[in-house]
Scaffold this active site. Structure first.
Site, PDB file in Angstrom:
ATOM      1  N   ARG A 102      52.112  52.158 -78.931  1.00  0.00           N
ATOM      2  CA  ARG A 102      52.415  53.565 -78.377  1.00  0.00           C
ATOM      3  C   ARG A 102      52.666  54.930 -78.363  1.00  0.00           C
ATOM      4  O   ARG A 102      54.089  55.091 -79.072  1.00  0.00           O
ATOM      5  CB  ARG A 102      54.013  53.157 -77.015  1.00  0.00           C
ATOM      6  CG  ARG A 102      54.821  54.197 -76.382  1.00  0.00           C
ATOM      7  CD  ARG A 102      53.478  54.284 -74.960  1.00  0.00           C
ATOM      8  NE  ARG A 102      53.739  53.198 -74.238  1.00  0.00           N
ATOM      9  CZ  ARG A 102      52.306  52.772 -72.940  1.00  0.00           C
ATOM     10  NH1 ARG A 102      51.838  53.820 -73.334  1.00  0.00           N
ATOM     11  NH2 ARG A 102      53.147  51.668 -72.439  1.00  0.00           N
ATOM     12  N   HIS A 158      43.876  59.864 -75.348  1.00  0.00           N
ATOM     13  CA  HIS A 158      45.540  59.879 -74.715  1.00  0.00           C
ATOM     14  C   HIS A 158      46.235  60.286 -75.427  1.00  0.00           C
ATOM     15  O   HIS A 158      47.287  59.583 -75.336  1.00  0.00           O
ATOM     16  CB  HIS A 158      45.391  58.038 -74.050  1.00  0.00           C
ATOM     17  CG  HIS A 158      46.920  58.007 -72.868  1.00  0.00           C
ATOM     18  ND1 HIS A 158      47.655  58.938 -73.480  1.00  0.00           N
ATOM     19  CD2 HIS A 158      46.646  57.377 -72.019  1.00  0.00           C
ATOM     20  CE1 HIS A 158      48.525  57.731 -72.283  1.00  0.00           C
ATOM     21  NE2 HIS A 158      47.665  57.167 -71.483  1.00  0.00           N
ATOM     22  N   GLU A 200      46.261  64.724 -71.984  1.00  0.00           N
ATOM     23  CA  GLU A 200      44.455  64.618 -72.669  1.00  0.00           C
ATOM     24  C   GLU A 200      43.455  64.792 -72.410  1.00  0.00           C
ATOM     25  O   GLU A 200      43.300  65.052 -71.125  1.00  0.00           O
ATOM     26  CB  GLU A 200      45.099  62.925 -71.811  1.00  0.00           C
ATOM     27  CG  GLU A 200      46.020  62.207 -71.200  1.00  0.00           C
ATOM     28  CD  GLU A 200      46.697  61.024 -71.183  1.00  0.00           C
ATOM     29  OE1 GLU A 200      44.812  60.472 -70.867  1.00  0.00           O
ATOM     30  OE2 GLU A 200      47.289  60.403 -70.134  1.00  0.00           O
ATOM     31  N   ARG A 243      40.550  50.436 -78.050  1.00  0.00           N
ATOM     32  CA  ARG A 243      42.534  51.348 -78.501  1.00  0.00           C
ATOM     33  C   ARG A 243      43.026  50.182 -79.172  1.00  0.00           C
ATOM     34  O   ARG A 243      43.811  49.957 -79.755  1.00  0.00           O
ATOM     35  CB  ARG A 243      43.456  51.897 -77.865  1.00  0.00           C
ATOM     36  CG  ARG A 243      42.975  51.319 -76.091  1.00  0.00           C
ATOM     37  CD  ARG A 243      44.359  52.200 -75.210  1.00  0.00           C
ATOM     38  NE  ARG A 243      45.373  51.126 -73.937  1.00  0.00           N
ATOM     39  CZ  ARG A 243      45.568  51.447 -73.646  1.00  0.00           C
ATOM     40  NH1 ARG A 243      46.957  52.882 -73.524  1.00  0.00           N
ATOM     41  NH2 ARG A 243      46.382  50.606 -72.281  1.00  0.00           N
TER      42      ARG A 243
END
Ligand code: BG6
Length: 301
Positions: A74, A170, A273, A100
């Site tokens: 995160r 992102h 993003e 990811r």
């Protein structure tokens, strides 16, 4: 770890680039030079931290981030690929694809003449990744660290049939108080409002955030700026290969449900993003290459 030793022998650069064990035992690349420094997890080729020399972090990394194999981190720069958001036809597949959460392999490193340091990763295909996307593709992520950070995601279609790609960098940016920032460069764009069932709306003036925001901006240009009076700086995002941008802040309730934001975590971040999403999906012809890239730098107010 044997792998770290062999990576250091092959790609380490004395005084600039070293592979080490990071949080949760994840292998990371530590990059530092006169311009700045960064850490990159090999899982996800995920830039976790970046700061220009002597400055505050540009990227937000949650104090409550989970560092574990197969879990997305995160914060930093997660790579959403080969689809952005929910999979177009199979809701059982993971949101934002799998790039990811899988392991990547460094394939090249270089101390550039201008003092920056470059590290190139390639996604490692496995039976599990092929089960999620059987189409033969090659994905490289080139990360360049100096006073700015550049992330360039290069997809090659290795097959004889076309492939439709959606993706995003992102990126989570650190801000003093999200309620006081403004994002410039999206004025007059249409956007899809995910909070309201993808309703199509029109942006007037700079973007400000005072509740949950989850939007795909269409027809975005190649320069966006986050003005942050609290940190007395502007974060400048210069992109290429992208005509869509996502702005996201989960706000209170959604952040609480996510479990890796922490109390008031949403106030210190905003995701802006650089994407190929919605109308901006990319049709990759056989043999074609598409590069999505973004450079992040700061200017003091
Ligand atoms: C954004 C999406 O890009 O990512 C949001 O638009 C989503 O809908 C957010 O909630 C975070 O996704 P994740 O999978 O990292 O929790």
């Amino acid at each position: 770890m044997e792998r770290l030793q062999s990576l250091n022998e092959q790609f380490g650069i004395k005084g600039q680039l070293e592979f080490a064990e990071g949080p949760g035992g994840l292998a990371v690349a530590e990059i530092r030079n006169a311009g700045g420094r960064a850490t990159v997890a090999l899982q996800g080729a995920h830039v976790m931290t970046f700061e220009p020399h002597g400055d505050e972090p540009v990227l937000w990394l949650s104090d409550y981030a989970k560092f574990a194999p197969g879990k997305s981190i995160r914060g930093g720069v997660p790579v959403c690929w080969p689809w952005f958001g929910a999979h177009a036809s199979d809701p059982a597949l993971p949101a934002h694809g799998y790039a990811r959460t899988v392991d990547w392999q460094p394939v090249a490193s270089e101390a550039l003449a201008d003092g920056r340091t470059r590290l190139v990763f390639e996604l490692i295909e496995t039976p599990a990744t092929k089960a999620m996307c059987p189409h033969p593709l090659r994905l490289r992520n080139t990360i360049t660290v100096g006073t700015t950070l550049t992330v360039a995601l290069e997809t090659t279609n290795l097959s004889q049939t076309p492939f439709r790609l959606t993706q995003a960098l992102h990126t989570y940016f650190a801000v003093a108080d999200v309620r006081r920032i403004s994002i410039e460069g999206l004025e007059d764009c249409d956007y899809l409002d995910k909070v309201e069932g993808f309703a199509r709306k029109h942006q007037q003036g700079p973007v400000t955030i005072a509740h949950e925001v989850d939007r795909i901006y269409l027809g975005s240009g190649d320069l966006l700026e986050i003005r942050d009076p609290g940190m007395e700086r502007i974060i400048r995002i210069t992109s290429s290969g992208s005509r869509s941008a996502v702005v996201w802040n989960p706000w209170i309730e959604k952040a609480e449900k996510m479990g890796d934001f922490g109390p008031d975590g949403h106030l210190g971040m905003v995701c802006v993003e650089t994407a190929n999403a919605a109308d901006d999906s990319i049709e990759l012809a056989p043999g074609a290459v598409h590069t999505l890239s973004a450079e992040y730098g700061i200017e003091y107010l």
